[in-house]
Write an enzyme that holds these catalytic residues in place. Structure first.
Site, PDB file in Angstrom:
ATOM      1  CD  GLN B 114      61.075  37.447 -12.763  1.00 25.75           C
ATOM      2  OE1 GLN B 114      61.481  36.818 -13.947  1.00 25.75           O
ATOM      3  NE2 GLN B 114      61.740  36.898 -11.711  1.00 25.75           N
ATOM      4  N   GLY B 115      59.160  41.846 -12.846  1.00 25.61           N
ATOM      5  CA  GLY B 115      59.714  43.101 -12.611  1.00 25.61           C
ATOM      6  C   GLY B 115      60.853  43.056 -11.385  1.00 25.61           C
ATOM      7  CE1 TYR B 116      60.514  39.319  -8.642  1.00 24.95           C
ATOM      8  CE2 TYR B 116      62.569  37.879  -8.363  1.00 24.95           C
ATOM      9  CZ  TYR B 116      61.235  38.477  -7.923  1.00 24.95           C
ATOM     10  OH  TYR B 116      60.515  37.485  -7.090  1.00 24.95           O
ATOM     11  CB  SER B 117      66.560  42.518 -13.998  1.00 23.06           C
ATOM     12  OG  SER B 117      66.645  41.182 -13.940  1.00 23.06           O
ATOM     13  CD  GLU B 232      64.018  24.605 -11.429  1.00 16.90           C
ATOM     14  OE1 GLU B 232      64.523  25.642 -11.311  1.00 16.90           O
ATOM     15  OE2 GLU B 232      64.137  24.030 -12.577  1.00 16.90           O
ATOM     16  CD  GLU B 373      79.937  33.728 -15.558  1.00  9.57           C
ATOM     17  OE1 GLU B 373      78.595  34.251 -15.773  1.00  9.57           O
ATOM     18  OE2 GLU B 373      80.686  33.330 -16.553  1.00  9.57           O
TER      19      GLU B 373
HETATM   20  C1  LIG Z   1      66.373  36.527 -22.210  1.00  9.21           C
HETATM   21  C2  LIG Z   1      66.474  37.248 -20.875  1.00  9.21           C
HETATM   22  C3  LIG Z   1      65.230  37.454 -20.240  1.00  9.21           C
HETATM   23  C4  LIG Z   1      65.152  38.027 -18.930  1.00  9.21           C
HETATM   24  N1  LIG Z   1      63.921  38.167 -18.538  1.00  9.21           N
HETATM   25  C5  LIG Z   1      63.896  38.896 -17.391  1.00  9.21           C
HETATM   26  C6  LIG Z   1      62.611  39.175 -16.799  1.00  9.21           C
HETATM   27  O1  LIG Z   1      61.491  38.645 -17.312  1.00  9.21           O
HETATM   28  N2  LIG Z   1      62.264  39.717 -15.683  1.00  9.21           N
HETATM   29  C7  LIG Z   1      63.577  40.045 -15.160  1.00  9.21           C
HETATM   30  O2  LIG Z   1      63.552  40.754 -13.755  1.00  9.21           O
HETATM   31  N3  LIG Z   1      64.733  39.816 -15.476  1.00  9.21           N
HETATM   32  C8  LIG Z   1      64.809  39.305 -16.841  1.00  9.21           C
HETATM   33  N4  LIG Z   1      66.257  38.924 -17.201  1.00  9.21           N
HETATM   34  C9  LIG Z   1      67.302  39.624 -16.639  1.00  9.21           C
HETATM   35  C10 LIG Z   1      68.378  38.583 -15.906  1.00  9.21           C
HETATM   36  O3  LIG Z   1      67.796  38.082 -14.775  1.00  9.21           O
HETATM   37  C11 LIG Z   1      69.590  39.157 -15.923  1.00  9.21           C
HETATM   38  O4  LIG Z   1      70.208  39.531 -17.102  1.00  9.21           O
HETATM   39  C12 LIG Z   1      70.661  38.539 -15.122  1.00  9.21           C
HETATM   40  O5  LIG Z   1      70.302  38.435 -13.670  1.00  9.21           O
HETATM   41  C13 LIG Z   1      71.965  39.163 -15.169  1.00  9.21           C
HETATM   42  O6  LIG Z   1      72.079  40.479 -14.801  1.00  9.21           O
HETATM   43  P1  LIG Z   1      72.642  41.669 -15.525  1.00  9.21           P
HETATM   44  O7  LIG Z   1      72.139  41.190 -16.961  1.00  9.21           O
HETATM   45  O8  LIG Z   1      72.669  42.870 -15.069  1.00  9.21           O
HETATM   46  O9  LIG Z   1      74.305  41.230 -15.898  1.00  9.21           O
HETATM   47  P2  LIG Z   1      75.390  41.383 -14.647  1.00  9.21           P
HETATM   48  O10 LIG Z   1      74.858  40.894 -13.293  1.00  9.21           O
HETATM   49  O11 LIG Z   1      75.699  42.836 -14.912  1.00  9.21           O
HETATM   50  O12 LIG Z   1      76.430  40.331 -14.939  1.00  9.21           O
HETATM   51  C14 LIG Z   1      77.404  40.726 -15.871  1.00  9.21           C
HETATM   52  C15 LIG Z   1      78.442  39.591 -15.931  1.00  9.21           C
HETATM   53  O13 LIG Z   1      79.116  39.865 -14.616  1.00  9.21           O
HETATM   54  C16 LIG Z   1      79.063  38.354 -14.186  1.00  9.21           C
HETATM   55  N5  LIG Z   1      78.878  38.572 -12.437  1.00  9.21           N
HETATM   56  C17 LIG Z   1      78.084  39.565 -11.965  1.00  9.21           C
HETATM   57  N6  LIG Z   1      78.290  39.204 -10.599  1.00  9.21           N
HETATM   58  C18 LIG Z   1      79.061  38.485 -10.478  1.00  9.21           C
HETATM   59  C19 LIG Z   1      79.674  37.840  -9.242  1.00  9.21           C
HETATM   60  N7  LIG Z   1      79.555  37.919  -8.113  1.00  9.21           N
HETATM   61  N8  LIG Z   1      80.498  36.914  -9.534  1.00  9.21           N
HETATM   62  C20 LIG Z   1      81.072  36.421 -10.631  1.00  9.21           C
HETATM   63  N9  LIG Z   1      80.542  37.092 -11.631  1.00  9.21           N
HETATM   64  C21 LIG Z   1      79.670  37.717 -11.735  1.00  9.21           C
HETATM   65  C22 LIG Z   1      77.866  37.877 -14.617  1.00  9.21           C
HETATM   66  O14 LIG Z   1      77.764  36.373 -14.448  1.00  9.21           O
HETATM   67  C23 LIG Z   1      77.997  38.313 -16.127  1.00  9.21           C
HETATM   68  O15 LIG Z   1      78.880  37.371 -16.789  1.00  9.21           O
HETATM   69  C24 LIG Z   1      66.274  38.366 -18.500  1.00  9.21           C
HETATM   70  C25 LIG Z   1      67.564  38.504 -19.028  1.00  9.21           C
HETATM   71  C26 LIG Z   1      67.546  37.565 -20.171  1.00  9.21           C
HETATM   72  C27 LIG Z   1      69.042  37.563 -20.956  1.00  9.21           C
END
Ligand SMILES: Cc1cc2nc3c(=O)[nH]c(=O)nc-3n(C[C@H](O)[C@H](O)[C@H](O)COP(=O)(O)OP(=O)(O)OC[C@H]3O[C@@H](n4cnc5c(N)ncnc54)[C@H](O)[C@@H]3O)c2cc1C
Lengths: 386, 388
Positions: B114-117, B232, B373
């Site tokens: 999955q290439g989202y983040s 889901e 969050e």
């Molecule tokens: C084990 C693991 C596997 C993953 N696998 C994939 C994958 O296969 N493909 C993929 O695309 N992604 C994947 N992800 C990525 C995951 O979807 C993101 O880590 C997640 O969406 C959070 O983004 P971020 O890490 O950039 O944190 P950020 O968005 O930067 O968040 C940092 C902190 O700020 C808080 N925050 C951010 N925005 C808000 C807001 N509006 N209000 C309150 N608090 C906020 C967050 O809750 C968090 O505590 C994976 C992540 C993990 C940990």
């Protein structure tokens, strides 16, 4: 089937798939009844002593909505419904902070009378209870914590029959109940009695933290009493009644918490500070979300508890402990957050929040505190198995 | 279902956790073939695409039995291949896309990630900046993805890319199906806090995919992306409580063995964990009832996601306290990724390595698939109607 995410706001109750249409309709009529007949002004008026209004409303509940006879068989005037309907009654009572005779008369006394298997006593009291004409209560030995903490009242045989002596604390509706059931020790073991006279009985209403529920201390000096079940064989009955009472408090807690969530969320949408609704601040929004999670999980727990009370598919005592711990602690946290999110107004006497806060704490502590129940749970689930 | 499992598993089967890590991985690959042959790999898919066409109730029964017995429902990539992109293609894909991709997913020829983040777009996914431009019959892709789970095991990636840089954030995005076996795609592993490397960075430098490899409309990818995110598994409501209960029973066994169960404070916390896992079961039953009546999971999924991920952190913190000083030393079999990214495999030995790894992994539960969050914001806004 796997389905796409289609977020839509919706009413929780309307969607509860575990209720059938008749149950939903019953829930709706109960809610309307309490809204019109038991508004907060009635709650407050009855906080000192039982009012005439309360007696009237209880009769109506019994006669128009059949609440007192829901789980009782038709022979005694009941409708032979299930604990599910009874749970809906309790949820609505909790929502309305109703403190009338239901809990003591029906959940405690009527259930104990039924379970005791004493047909004569059942015939004598239950029809009047179902009709809303007779109120009753049950004095557990030690309302909650380890029974050995309070010296249990004792009973002995005399030439004229059984007499009960001792003190029962924190008896729900103890000052007003028409009939009092008492748990007492006999030479044969734990037994259950109905007091048959006011002679030798002193009822003292005590001041309660939760003013929506009245408690009394009963001082008994050789009060003539009638034995229910065989002497020494009440333990099973009392344990089941206690479990049902825990589930009942949990159901009330869900209703009370639902009201708190509803009011708090509504307020968060209209109260403005810094030029925006407070509900748009995340610190507020997230507390509301946590309330909602607690509410949904507690509701699911209570509904499951009611089903098991009907079908006996699981260990009821263990389940009742689990459900009560979660529902009561959830209610308390939510009531506390309600005060916080309303700000200064939430701290006032006139505001509804403290009524729930106090009731929630009382709910936690009655019929076993969360710690007591966790101890009981641990004793069961940590026991070495087979 | 029981007959199928009895026929296909050895008589002394105790769960995949009873196998050492290598044997467990090998088992998962073989088991996947067995599932494929019986149509149980994608039980909900219609039979024309190689599924079993099971009703929701049958799917739940299947998932429950698998969870109880301790066998996986596929390999690591299958959550992306089958649950995410496969289902999304069934919903949004053209007939050609379905005919082409779905059989290759089931056969195991195509393994997806999955290439989202992106580094600059996590919770705020719409802030993504990977670009895709049309060049004749091909999209040219440039940018970077991150946290790509199982990316090192995949040969296809579904990529959310900006295809109209001038449009508002949500309206210039498309979902592209991109082969990874090409010079313009580079995968670099990232090590997580448990020491394993399950997720990756994926770099795109003039990477290419055919023009028709867009799911849904060009620039209409946001809607498709949300459909995918919301897939889901209804059966999760039934299986999570089973998995977490099995795990808790294992913790109870440990607490009895090492005497922690006699400590009144730990005893209270153990009982509280029991309350927590039971409540998860009750919640599961109520979600299940809704699922079986045909209601979409919707924002309810946020309630259960928040609940289980927070529960799991609490219980694994407790596990380290139950282990006490034994938590200082990593000893024994480490959990594999065979069953899932949640609890250790069923049948795993009660070693400190099991609990320590699980406790580390549990920290990710409140981050991936929407942080706690973000879940609370969804509950507040979508379920309670609070203002943005
Ligand atoms: C084990 C693991 C596997 C993953 N696998 C994939 C994958 O296969 N493909 C993929 O695309 N992604 C994947 N992800 C990525 C995951 O979807 C993101 O880590 C997640 O969406 C959070 O983004 P971020 O890490 O950039 O944190 P950020 O968005 O930067 O968040 C940092 C902190 O700020 C808080 N925050 C951010 N925005 C808000 C807001 N509006 N209000 C309150 N608090 C906020 C967050 O809750 C968090 O505590 C994976 C992540 C993990 C940990």
């Amino acid at each position: 089937m796997i389905r796409p995410h289609e977020p839509t706001a919706r009413s929780k109750e309307a969607m509860d798939p575990t209720l059938d249409d008749a149950q939903r309709a019953y829930q709706e009529s109960l809610r309307q009844f309490f809204q019109s007949k038991w508004p907060e002004s009635s709650v407050r008026a009855s906080m000192e002593a039982r009012t005439e209004e309360e007696t009237r409303v209880w009769r109506q509940l019994a006669q128009q909505l059949g609440v007192a006879g829901l789980t009782l068989p038709e022979e005694v005037g009941g409708s032979g419904s299930t604990q599910i309907e009874a749970m809906l009654v309790l949820e609505e009572m909790g929502r309305a902070l109703y403190g009338g005779p239901y809990l003591a008369t029906v959940v405690l006394a009527a259930n104990a009378l039924m379970l005791s298997g004493d047909g004569a006593a059942g015939k004598e009291y239950l029809p009047a209870i179902v009709a809303g004409e007779l109120t009753a209560t049950l004095a557990f030995a030690g309302n909650g914590r380890d029974r050995s903490n309070a010296p249990t009242p004792t009973a002995r045989r005399t030439a004229g029959g059984w007499v009960v002596a001792g003190t029962a604390h924190r008896v729900i509706d103890g000052a007003s109940a028409d009939r009092i059931l008492v748990e007492a020790d006999t030479d044969e073991g734990r037994s259950l009695f109905v007091l048959e006279s006011e002679d030798g009985l002193v009822r003292r209403q005590v001041e309660t933290m939760d003013q929506t529920r009245r408690l009394a201390r009963l001082e008994m000096t050789d009060v003539p009493a009638r034995l229910l079940c065989a002497a020494g064989e009440a333990a099973g009955v009392l344990d089941r009644v206690r479990a049902l009472a825990c589930l009942a408090l949990a159901a009330e807690a869900v209703g009370g918490a639902a009201r708190c969530v509803q009011e708090t969320v509504a307020y968060a949408k209209v109260r403005h500070q810094f030029g925006r609704p407070i509900g748009s601040f995340q610190a507020v929004k997230h507390r509301c979300a946590e309330m909602q999670v607690r509410l949904e999980t507690a509701t699911a727990a209570v509904r499951h508890g009611a089903r098991v009370a009907v079908d006996g598919s699981e260990d009821l005592a263990l389940l009742a402990s689990v459900v009560k711990v979660h529902a009561a602690e959830s209610y308390f946290r939510t009531a506390a957050d309600t005060i916080q999110l309303f700000g200064g107004i939430g701290f006032t006497w006139e505001h509804f929040a403290h009524l729930h806060f106090k009731r929630a704490k009382a709910t936690e502590l009655m019929f076993g505190s969360p710690r007591d129940h966790r101890r009981a749970i641990a004793n069961t689930v940590l026991a070495v198995r087979g | 279902m029981r007959e199928f499992l009895a026929a296909e598993l050895p008589a002394d089967w105790r769960g995949v956790g009873a196998l050492d890590a290598e044997a467990a991985d090998a088992f998962a690959e073989r088991w996947r073939v067995t599932l494929f042959e019986h149509g149980f790999l994608a039980p909900s898919w219609p039979s024309e695409y190689g599924g079993a066409g099971l009703t929701p109730l049958e799917q739940v029964v299947l998932a429950e039995e698998f969870a109880r017995v301790g066998v996986p429902t596929g390999i690591q990539n299958d959550v992306f291949s089958i649950v995410m992109i496969g289902n999304t293609l069934l919903h949004w894909g053209t007939e050609e896309q379905k005919q082409h991709f779905l059989p290759r997913i089931l056969s195991g020829e195509d393994r997806w990630c999955q290439g989202y983040s992106e580094p600059g777009a996590g919770s705020d996914l719409a802030g993504l900046s990977t670009r895709a431009e049309l060049d004749g019959d091909e999209w040219i892709i440039n940018g970077q993805k991150i946290w790509t789970s199982s990316g090192h095991l995949a040969n296809w990636i579904f990529v959310l890319a900006r295809t109209d840089p001038d449009a508002p954030a949500h309206s210039g995005i498309s979902l592209l199906l991109v082969p990874m076996d090409q010079p313009g795609v580079e995968v670099r592993p990232i090590r997580n806090m448990s020491g394993d490397s399950d997720f990756n960075e994926v770099f795109f430098t003039d990477a290419r995919c055919p023009r028709e490899n867009v799911v849904g409309e060009v620039n209409g990818g946001w809607k498709v992306a949300m459909t995918l995110l919301g897939y889901e598994r209804g059966e999760a409501a039934a299986t999570l409580p089973i998995m977490f209960r099995t795990e808790l029973d294992r913790l109870f066994a440990l607490a009895r063995e090492n005497g922690a169960a006699e400590d009144p404070v730990l005893r209270d916390r153990l009982a509280d964990a029991y309350v927590g896992v039971e409540v998860m079961r009750f919640l599961g039953m109520s979600s299940l009832a809704r699922f079986l009546e045909g209601h979409p999971p919707g924002p309810d999924a946020a309630v259960s996601k928040l609940y289980w991920s927070e529960y799991h952190q609490k219980v694994t913190e407790l596990a380290l306290d139950v282990l006490d000083v034994e938590s200082l030393v990593v000893q024994g079999r480490r959990p594999t990724n065979v069953t899932m990214f949640q609890t250790d495999d069923v049948g795993a030995p009660n070693d400190s390595a099991s609990w320590i790894t699980t406790a580390m992994i549990s920290r990710s539960g409140t981050i991936y698939a929407g942080t706690s969050e973000i879940q609370k914001t969804i509950i507040g806004e979508k379920l309670l109607g609070l203002p943005k």
